[in-house]
Design an enzyme around this catalytic site. Sequence first.
Site, PDB file in Angstrom:
ATOM      1  N   LYS A   7       0.844  -1.204   0.000  1.00 39.38           N
ATOM      2  CA  LYS A   7       0.000   0.000   0.000  1.00 39.38           C
ATOM      3  C   LYS A   7       0.874   1.247   0.000  1.00 39.38           C
ATOM      4  O   LYS A   7       1.897   1.294   0.689  1.00 39.38           O
ATOM      5  CB  LYS A   7      -0.909  -0.031   1.233  1.00 39.38           C
ATOM      6  CG  LYS A   7      -1.973   1.073   1.277  1.00 39.38           C
ATOM      7  CD  LYS A   7      -2.873   0.879   2.501  1.00 39.38           C
ATOM      8  CE  LYS A   7      -3.944   1.956   2.603  1.00 39.38           C
ATOM      9  NZ  LYS A   7      -4.829   1.752   3.774  1.00 39.38           N
ATOM     10  N   SER A  38      -9.739   1.542   3.006  1.00 42.63           N
ATOM     11  CA  SER A  38      -8.932   2.340   2.099  1.00 42.63           C
ATOM     12  C   SER A  38      -7.849   1.542   1.366  1.00 42.63           C
ATOM     13  O   SER A  38      -7.197   2.058   0.445  1.00 42.63           O
ATOM     14  CB  SER A  38      -8.246   3.470   2.886  1.00 42.63           C
ATOM     15  OG  SER A  38      -7.367   2.929   3.871  1.00 42.63           O
ATOM     16  N   SER A  49      -9.953  -0.857   7.214  1.00 40.90           N
ATOM     17  CA  SER A  49      -9.366  -0.691   5.884  1.00 40.90           C
ATOM     18  C   SER A  49      -8.614  -1.896   5.339  1.00 40.90           C
ATOM     19  O   SER A  49      -8.169  -1.874   4.187  1.00 40.90           O
ATOM     20  CB  SER A  49      -8.438   0.530   5.875  1.00 40.90           C
ATOM     21  OG  SER A  49      -9.187   1.715   5.976  1.00 40.90           O
TER      22      SER A  49
END
Length: 266
Positions: free
Chosen positions: A81, A156, A180
């Site tokens: 990420k 997210s 997330s």
Amino acid sequence: MTSRDIHLSAVALQKKLTEGELTATALLDQYFDHIDGYESQIDALLSILKESAYQAASMVDGLYLKGDPVPTFAGIPIIVKDNMCLMGEKTTCASRILENFVAPYDATVIKKLKASHLIPIAKSNMDEFAMGSSTENSAFKSTKNPWNLKCVPGGSSGGSAASVSARFAPLSLGSDTGGSIRQPASFCGIVGLKPTYGRVSRYGLVAVASSLDHIGPFANNVTDSAHLLNIISGHDPMDSTSSTQKPTDFTKKLGQDIKGLKIGVP
């Protein structure tokens, strides 16, 4: 050796690497070919790290060729990420504010991946500064769910979840502050785990809420997830909230019968 390799688990891929049926370089070829074919539809990635990935793969192939002992998942591709610092690469948090920020150091989880010779191959899209639950709030692109391009992958960490679901890599890392990791894993039909706070160092993670942020694994199955959690866990003096508890081997109870187990839901 065919592109079917990208559908194997990380455990199965390492077995092929160990037995000489596959090289880390050839495995990268398959994943990058697949990414080249489908990333434009899914928009899961913000940067693709081909040069550094092939350099790492060449080194790992040398280890396997020598017959040297190698760590778990040596040579296995992983996607990270884009809110985790990877030295020499952009860490944008999917924001124009950090569009040109190049990380001057590795996050602790990245150091641990590199020590085990996993190969970061891309940085994944996310909701800007990890504030969102659909990965539509990135400043650069909106990620689609690989199962249905009209649907969102969650967020997210939607880019990390979609990447594993789309077989861009067998493993990825995400961060979870209020769901997330868990929510996009559910949306994309894969395994996502939010570890116990302090189990995985947050050093090098761009914070949303330091007392709630967690880094955790995505995988297509529980076994791969357990092995990856083993790799990234452990005390870190760079993180004042890092647990000093002796690390657990999260693979030890895999396959045990759960008969009689009680699960409490608060």
